[in-house]
Design an enzyme around this catalytic site. Structure first.
Site, PDB file in Angstrom:
ATOM      1  N   GLU A   1      -5.522  15.660   9.727  1.00 53.83           N
ATOM      2  CA  GLU A   1      -6.894  15.149   9.605  1.00 53.83           C
ATOM      3  C   GLU A   1      -7.891  15.915  10.458  1.00 53.83           C
ATOM      4  O   GLU A   1      -9.071  16.022  10.108  1.00 53.83           O
ATOM      5  CB  GLU A   1      -6.938  13.658   9.968  1.00 53.83           C
ATOM      6  CG  GLU A   1      -6.344  12.724   8.914  1.00 53.83           C
ATOM      7  CD  GLU A   1      -4.836  12.544   9.015  1.00 53.83           C
ATOM      8  OE1 GLU A   1      -4.168  13.348   9.705  1.00 53.83           O
ATOM      9  OE2 GLU A   1      -4.305  11.602   8.400  1.00 53.83           O
TER      10      GLU A   1
ATOM     11  N   GLU B   1       1.487   8.434   7.326  1.00 58.78           N
ATOM     12  CA  GLU B   1       1.199   7.129   7.931  1.00 58.78           C
ATOM     13  C   GLU B   1       1.870   6.014   7.131  1.00 58.78           C
ATOM     14  O   GLU B   1       2.437   5.073   7.685  1.00 58.78           O
ATOM     15  CB  GLU B   1      -0.323   6.913   8.004  1.00 58.78           C
ATOM     16  CG  GLU B   1      -0.956   7.838   9.049  1.00 58.78           C
ATOM     17  CD  GLU B   1      -2.467   7.755   9.057  1.00 58.78           C
ATOM     18  OE1 GLU B   1      -3.071   7.970   7.988  1.00 58.78           O
ATOM     19  OE2 GLU B   1      -3.043   7.499  10.116  1.00 58.78           O
TER      20      GLU B   1
END
Ligand code: 3H9
Length: 692
Positions: A125, A105
């Site tokens: 995740e 990210e």
């Protein structure tokens, strides 16, 4: 310092240096921002490169910060990414090793990205019951397209950067040295007037609504236990909206998921698995022995499966057995297994050939004398083990590790058959050994620390989850399983039928209920253990239905009949009218009035039986930590990952509540099985949990 700052040829290089995997904890986030501010303030700097030291660019947010104030302590990861994205000088991410989760990210917040072809790229995740919460569900679809991004996010799998070359995710895949190439690129783009931001792109897809509907349907079945998958899709769908709106929705979903018991359980499992490799009195720098060659005594199902684990890791194996026929059968089974994998496309023919070339066989112990490790995988009979270990002691070179795959016998006794008990250790693989991840490493009273360290290290090489257990009957896993199976049997006496018990615990999330499981393993195994117990512990009670079943020759799938009926060529379990009638008759013979047992009672009795024995195992030091017990059950016994293992589950229920249910069971049929373990009682009284 968790980053380094240097200026090379007018380019500021900020290197993340937070071993072992450059996770983005608070100190690292602050340090990145300090570096950016310094570079922006320096007129001699024209561009910025962010790179990673060691083996990773970054493995993402620091998972251990979740649920603590530090996670959002400024600068939050969102703030770091915003600062990078809004920087007036171009920022290039130079990615090697892994860029995962928040690491990726952060890279997507940079204006440009370059990577080595082998760098592993992932937003994993979902494996933690979460979704990418720092813009991942918004930027990845903008850079990779909706479909590819969704597949990566919902599966959480890693993709080598090389496979993503030619997409806007990477401006370049670098063949040679990464950092000089990134610096050169940064200098090249320094004079551009504007620098691209992923957030400004539009998500590409021809039929976004149709594809999202299809994806939602695909995860619907699993969504009850894995809310994260469906939330990932919702957040990805929001990437079709303006960026800030989508990002706000993503964050709201992240916060919701973070608070779920499923996410807490999966995060517990992540750290528990890694903590299992740490042994209190065996420091990380304990010297290990080299394991270049392995011998396995016993070419049966277990020996062959264990052999495959080593062959898969590129370690040569010699199989030893007493007849050519046994060896031929062993080799043929290994080859058949590999060919089955090849026909499913999991291995190439060449890989099958390479593995088979590492395999040798012999009838002579002398041929294995130079092996660094020998694993005995013969029949579970102490007299046979004695003769094998005598022989191994005679022939094996000094310093060789002598391991036993016993699942029940006393390692200290086995070690006493040799003159080198320090070299003896238990390596309890689970069947099928080439598939199951769990490896119980049984530490004898005299097992050397270097032997233990070597075997734990080897576990990682074999891609196993290794957990240390002390010496006792059944070690951690099977000792607990006995109490679980015992409750399953007693439930039959009282009113349940096998399919009800199996369905209830499968609904709870177990991969397989106790009766389907034992039919697969063979009912005769548990029968043999019970017969031994009848002599050793005559007051220990079981349901007799299991014995009656075996007396009828219903040993499980291998005889085409067990607790269930089976049809040839079909592994499905069909409820058996004959077995059900036998169970009902048995209750009648005992003078019991059968009662309707609720599924919730079934689940509590099975799971709390595990918990109570787990507490004893912990108190006796057979397991060093409650989380080790959880790892055993998660990786070896099909306990649902999203419940975190029996001990964490009990913590989440509350030990007071667990004990209260157990007291109720203690007033019922064979209530003496429910004596609360002292540790469990103490923790419940103190309002504490096993994993506190
Ligand atoms: C995230 O990023 C959320 C964001 O979207 C939003 C935030 C707002 N944090 O596995 P190993 C430790 S969520 C903390 O044995 P390997 C690990 O505990 C994160 N610690 O090495 C172990 O510690 P110890 C998304 C971490 O080489 C040590 O590093 N990212 C983290 O076999 C070595 O680990 C992930 O889910 C972390 N993020 O494998 C990636 N990662 O030595 C999770 C590792 O004390 N990590 N540690 O036992 C992995 O998959 C593997 O660790 C990795 C390396 C493949 C990176």
């Amino acid at each position: 310092m968790t980053t380094h700052y240097e200026v090379r040829r007018g380019v500021a290089v900020i290197t993340l240096d937070h071993p072992p995997v450059n996770s983005l904890d608070h100190a690292t986030r602050r340090s990145v921002v300090d570096g950016i501010d310094r570079a922006l303030a320096d007129d001699d700097v024209v561009a910025i490169v962010i790179a990673g030291a060691g083996s990773a660019f970054s493995a993402g947010a620091d998972i251990s910060e979740f649920g603590t104030a530090m996670a959002q302590c400024e600068p939050s990861l969102h703030a770091v990414i915003r600062i990078i994205e809004n920087a007036s000088k171009p920022v290039v991410a130079a990615i090697h090793g892994v860029a995962m989760g928040g690491g990726l990210e952060l890279a997507m917040g940079c204006h440009y990205r370059m990577a080595t072809a082998t760098a592993q790229i992932a937003l994993p995740e979902v494996h933690l019951g979460l979704l990418p919460g720092a813009g991942g569900t918004q930027r990845l679809p903008r850079l990779l397209g909706l479909e590819e991004a969704l597949n990566m996010i919902v599966s959480g799998t890693s993709v080598p950067a090389g496979q993503l070359s030619g997409t806007p995710l990477f401006q370049d895949i670098v063949e040679g040295e990464l950092l000089p190439a990134a610096i050169a690129y940064a200098r090249e783009v320094a004079c551009a007037k504007v620098h691209p931001k992923a957030r400004d792109r539009v998500v590409q897809h021809e039929n976004a609504e149709g594809f999202l509907a299809y994806a939602r349907q695909a995860v619907a079945a699993a969504s009850k236990q894995h809310p994260a998958k469906a939330k990932c899709i919702d957040a990805i769908a929001a990437s079709l909206k303006p960026f800030d709106e989508g990002a706000a929705y993503e964050w709201a979903c992240f916060e919701q998921l973070q608070a779920t018991p499923e996410s807490r359980a999966l995060r517990h499992a992540f750290f528990a698995e890694r903590a299992a490799t740490r042994i209190a009195d065996v420091p990380a720098d304990t010297p290990t022995r080299r394991i270049d060659t392995v011998a396995i005594v016993g070419a049966g199902t277990m020996g062959g499966g264990i052999g495959m684990c080593f062959l898969n890791a590129g370690i040569p194996v010699t199989l030893v057995d007493t007849t050519d026929a046994a060896l031929d059968r062993g080799v043929a089974t290994i080859l058949r297994n590999y060919e089955a994998s090849a026909s499913k496309g999991k291995l190439t023919r060449e890989q099958v050939g390479q593995r088979m070339e590492l395999l040798r066989t012999t009838l002579a112990y002398n041929d294995i004398r130079d092996a660094d490790l020998v694993i005995e995988a013969v029949f579970e009979d102490i007299a046979i083990k004695q003769s094998v270990f005598h022989r191994l002691d005679e022939v094996m070179k000094p310093g060789a590790i002598l391991a036993s795959n016993t699942s029940t016998l006393d390692i200290d006794r086995i070690a006493s058959f040799t003159r080198r008990p320090q070299d003896v250790v238990g390596t309890h693989f689970f069947s099928p050994a080439n598939v199951m991840r769990l490896l119980e490493v049984v530490r004898g009273a005299q097992t050397g620390k270097d032997v233990l360290a070597t075997v734990m290290q080897l576990g990682k090489k074999l891609r196993k989850v290794a957990v240390v257990a002390g010496v006792c009957d059944g070690f951690i896993g099977n000792r607990m399983l006995e109490q679980y199976s015992r409750q399953a049997g007693l439930l039959l006496d009282e009113g349940a039928l096998p399919e009800q018990v199996d369905k209830a615990i499968e609904h709870f999330g177990f991969a397989m209920g106790p009766f389907r499981m034992i039919d697969m393993a063979g009912n005769d195994i548990a029968w043999a253990i019970r017969k031994r117990r009848y002599i050793e512990q005559p007051d220990f009670t079981y349901s007799m239905t299991g014995d009656i079943l075996c007396e009828q020759g219903r040993l499980g799938q291998k005889t085409g009949a067990g607790w269930y009926d089976y049809k040839t060529g079909d592994r499905r379990a069909y409820p058996s009218a004959q077995v059900n009638a036998m169970i009902v008759q048995h209750s009648r013979d005992l003078g019991l009035v059968r009662r309707r047992i609720a599924d919730v009672e079934i689940v509590e009795r099975l799971v709390y039986a595990l918990v109570n024995e787990g507490a004893r195992i912990l108190e006796e030091g057979i397991a060093a930590k409650a989380s080790d017990i959880d790892v055993v059950y998660l990786s070896g016994y099909g306990f649902p990952a999203y419940r975190g293992g029996p001990m964490l589950y009990a913590d989440q229920v509350g030990l007071y509540n667990v004990v209260r249910s157990m007291r109720r069971f203690a007033n019922g049929y064979h209530g003496q099985a429910w004596q609360v373990a002292p540790l469990l009682q103490r923790l419940a009284d103190a309002g504490r949990g096993f994993n506190d």
